[in-house]
Write an enzyme that holds these catalytic residues in place. Sequence first.
Site, PDB file in Angstrom:
ATOM      1  N   LYS A  20       1.265  -1.273   0.293  1.00  0.00           N
ATOM      2  CA  LYS A  20       0.159  -0.077  -0.201  1.00  0.00           C
ATOM      3  C   LYS A  20       1.098   1.767   0.135  1.00  0.00           C
ATOM      4  O   LYS A  20       2.089   0.992  -0.077  1.00  0.00           O
ATOM      5  CB  LYS A  20      -0.883  -0.249   1.456  1.00  0.00           C
ATOM      6  CG  LYS A  20      -1.888  -1.444   0.753  1.00  0.00           C
ATOM      7  CD  LYS A  20      -2.708  -0.758   2.209  1.00  0.00           C
ATOM      8  CE  LYS A  20      -3.810  -2.541   2.419  1.00  0.00           C
ATOM      9  NZ  LYS A  20      -4.584  -2.454   3.065  1.00  0.00           N
ATOM     10  N   TYR A  60     -12.299  -2.907  -2.597  1.00  0.00           N
ATOM     11  CA  TYR A  60     -12.860  -2.979  -1.475  1.00  0.00           C
ATOM     12  C   TYR A  60     -14.018  -2.908  -2.041  1.00  0.00           C
ATOM     13  O   TYR A  60     -14.471  -2.143  -0.866  1.00  0.00           O
ATOM     14  CB  TYR A  60     -12.131  -1.364  -0.976  1.00  0.00           C
ATOM     15  CG  TYR A  60     -10.667  -2.288  -0.651  1.00  0.00           C
ATOM     16  CD1 TYR A  60     -10.498  -3.244   0.428  1.00  0.00           C
ATOM     17  CD2 TYR A  60      -9.404  -1.305  -0.925  1.00  0.00           C
ATOM     18  CE1 TYR A  60      -8.667  -3.410   0.484  1.00  0.00           C
ATOM     19  CE2 TYR A  60      -8.360  -1.485  -0.028  1.00  0.00           C
ATOM     20  CZ  TYR A  60      -8.069  -2.727   0.626  1.00  0.00           C
ATOM     21  OH  TYR A  60      -6.628  -2.928   1.016  1.00  0.00           O
ATOM     22  N   THR A 102      -4.763  -8.286  10.809  1.00  0.00           N
ATOM     23  CA  THR A 102      -5.914  -6.906   9.762  1.00  0.00           C
ATOM     24  C   THR A 102      -5.081  -5.313  10.506  1.00  0.00           C
ATOM     25  O   THR A 102      -4.768  -4.337  10.201  1.00  0.00           O
ATOM     26  CB  THR A 102      -6.791  -6.374   9.669  1.00  0.00           C
ATOM     27  OG1 THR A 102      -7.745  -8.070   9.222  1.00  0.00           O
ATOM     28  CG2 THR A 102      -7.501  -5.712   8.989  1.00  0.00           C
ATOM     29  N   ASN A 123      -2.325  -0.242   7.891  1.00  0.00           N
ATOM     30  CA  ASN A 123      -1.444  -1.747   7.672  1.00  0.00           C
ATOM     31  C   ASN A 123      -0.737  -2.373   6.480  1.00  0.00           C
ATOM     32  O   ASN A 123      -0.604  -3.010   6.394  1.00  0.00           O
ATOM     33  CB  ASN A 123      -2.505  -2.504   8.027  1.00  0.00           C
ATOM     34  CG  ASN A 123      -3.984  -2.703   7.208  1.00  0.00           C
ATOM     35  OD1 ASN A 123      -3.179  -2.423   5.886  1.00  0.00           O
ATOM     36  ND2 ASN A 123      -4.209  -3.509   7.019  1.00  0.00           N
ATOM     37  N   HIS A 126      -1.246  -5.529   1.399  1.00  0.00           N
ATOM     38  CA  HIS A 126      -2.718  -6.243   1.396  1.00  0.00           C
ATOM     39  C   HIS A 126      -2.261  -7.722   0.457  1.00  0.00           C
ATOM     40  O   HIS A 126      -1.363  -7.776   0.201  1.00  0.00           O
ATOM     41  CB  HIS A 126      -3.561  -5.586   0.108  1.00  0.00           C
ATOM     42  CG  HIS A 126      -4.691  -6.925   0.052  1.00  0.00           C
ATOM     43  ND1 HIS A 126      -5.951  -6.402   0.364  1.00  0.00           N
ATOM     44  CD2 HIS A 126      -5.327  -7.308  -1.521  1.00  0.00           C
ATOM     45  CE1 HIS A 126      -7.032  -7.530  -0.402  1.00  0.00           C
ATOM     46  NE2 HIS A 126      -5.673  -7.861  -1.424  1.00  0.00           N
ATOM     47  N   GLU A 137      -8.523 -10.567  -8.101  1.00  0.00           N
ATOM     48  CA  GLU A 137      -7.902  -9.736  -8.089  1.00  0.00           C
ATOM     49  C   GLU A 137      -6.499  -9.717  -8.549  1.00  0.00           C
ATOM     50  O   GLU A 137      -6.539  -7.981  -9.215  1.00  0.00           O
ATOM     51  CB  GLU A 137      -8.148  -9.126  -6.245  1.00  0.00           C
ATOM     52  CG  GLU A 137      -8.472  -9.172  -5.302  1.00  0.00           C
ATOM     53  CD  GLU A 137      -8.570  -9.821  -4.216  1.00  0.00           C
ATOM     54  OE1 GLU A 137      -7.024  -9.943  -3.441  1.00  0.00           O
ATOM     55  OE2 GLU A 137      -8.972  -9.207  -2.812  1.00  0.00           O
TER      56      GLU A 137
HETATM   57  P1  IDP Z   1      -7.860  -7.436   5.560  1.00  0.00           P
HETATM   58  O1  IDP Z   1      -6.877  -6.375   4.255  1.00  0.00           O
HETATM   59  O2  IDP Z   1      -6.490  -8.386   7.299  1.00  0.00           O
HETATM   60  O3  IDP Z   1      -8.329  -8.745   4.778  1.00  0.00           O
HETATM   61  P2  IDP Z   1     -10.073  -6.725   5.417  1.00  0.00           P
HETATM   62  O4  IDP Z   1     -11.556  -6.178   7.227  1.00  0.00           O
HETATM   63  O5  IDP Z   1     -10.374  -7.130   4.183  1.00  0.00           O
HETATM   64  O6  IDP Z   1      -8.599  -6.269   6.462  1.00  0.00           O
HETATM   65  O7  IDP Z   1     -10.089  -4.499   5.499  1.00  0.00           O
HETATM   66  C1  IDP Z   1      -9.403  -3.601   4.378  1.00  0.00           C
HETATM   67  C2  IDP Z   1      -8.578  -2.878   4.844  1.00  0.00           C
HETATM   68  O8  IDP Z   1      -9.321  -2.065   5.114  1.00  0.00           O
HETATM   69  C3  IDP Z   1      -7.586  -2.551   5.591  1.00  0.00           C
HETATM   70  O9  IDP Z   1      -6.399  -3.681   5.331  1.00  0.00           O
HETATM   71  C4  IDP Z   1      -7.723  -1.322   6.228  1.00  0.00           C
HETATM   72  O10 IDP Z   1      -6.249  -1.214   4.762  1.00  0.00           O
HETATM   73  C5  IDP Z   1      -8.869  -1.249   6.120  1.00  0.00           C
HETATM   74  N1  IDP Z   1      -9.349  -1.386   7.241  1.00  0.00           N
HETATM   75  C6  IDP Z   1     -10.219  -2.310   7.815  1.00  0.00           C
HETATM   76  N2  IDP Z   1     -10.937  -2.051   9.323  1.00  0.00           N
HETATM   77  C7  IDP Z   1     -10.834  -0.975   9.499  1.00  0.00           C
HETATM   78  C8  IDP Z   1     -10.656   0.320  10.180  1.00  0.00           C
HETATM   79  O11 IDP Z   1     -11.362  -0.160  11.130  1.00  0.00           O
HETATM   80  N3  IDP Z   1     -10.206   1.535  10.022  1.00  0.00           N
HETATM   81  C9  IDP Z   1      -9.983   1.851   9.116  1.00  0.00           C
HETATM   82  N4  IDP Z   1      -9.346   0.730   8.188  1.00  0.00           N
HETATM   83  C10 IDP Z   1      -9.539  -0.541   8.219  1.00  0.00           C
HETATM   84 MG    MG Z   2      -9.082  -8.462   3.060  1.00  0.00          MG
END
Ligand code: IDP
Ligand code: MG
Length: 160
Positions: A20, A60, A102, A123, A126, A137
């Site tokens: 990212k 997303y 996550t 974070n 992805h 994807e």
């Molecule tokens: P993942 O990336 O671990 O699969 P997902 O739940 O699929 O997690 O969420 C996708 C992305 O959305 C996360 O990696 C993060 O960048 C963002 N995200 C998820 N939950 C939150 C949140 O509560 N606050 C801000 N960003 C979030």
């Molecule tokens: Mg995800």
Amino acid sequence: FLPHLVASMEEVEQTYIMIKPDGVQRGLVGEIISRFEKKGFKLTGLKLFQCPKELAEEHYKDLQSKPFFPKLIDYITSGPVVCMGWEGVGVVASARKLIGATNPLNAEPGTIRGDFAVQTGRNVVHGSDSPDNGKREIGLWFKEGELCAWTAVQEPWLVE
Ligand code: IDP
Ligand code: MG
């Protein structure tokens, strides 16, 4: 051609891994690619790319209703990302383990998020969450001709 690899061909998966914009800005590109290489997965696609808003929204789309969705789209489009296809037996789940939870504060040390991040909204990386989403994807982020099917010389030393 390596006949002894045929038996495992059906287990071979594809996953989409993306560094990212924060990972790119923080100079973590080499470190992150290195972790997947050293594990023994095979790189099938790689590019630095400024993601348009529409693509971020499509990628997303399952999170569309979440309150953080607009900020997530801003984040992913805030600078270049590194798009990667990785291939291997069990690569989808294994890559998720290498990436970590996550929320980076819950991610184990030794994982990418555990080692390099502190907040869910930053974070760093992805990874696809299922083989079907891996294919979806990769199809979304790469055009035909941008992916390579190749045989790595190390394959007989990774798979018996
Ligand atoms: P993942 O990336 O671990 O699969 P997902 O739940 O699929 O997690 O969420 C996708 C992305 O959305 C996360 O990696 C993060 O960048 C963002 N995200 C998820 N939950 C939150 C949140 O509560 N606050 C801000 N960003 C979030
Ligand atoms: Mg995800």
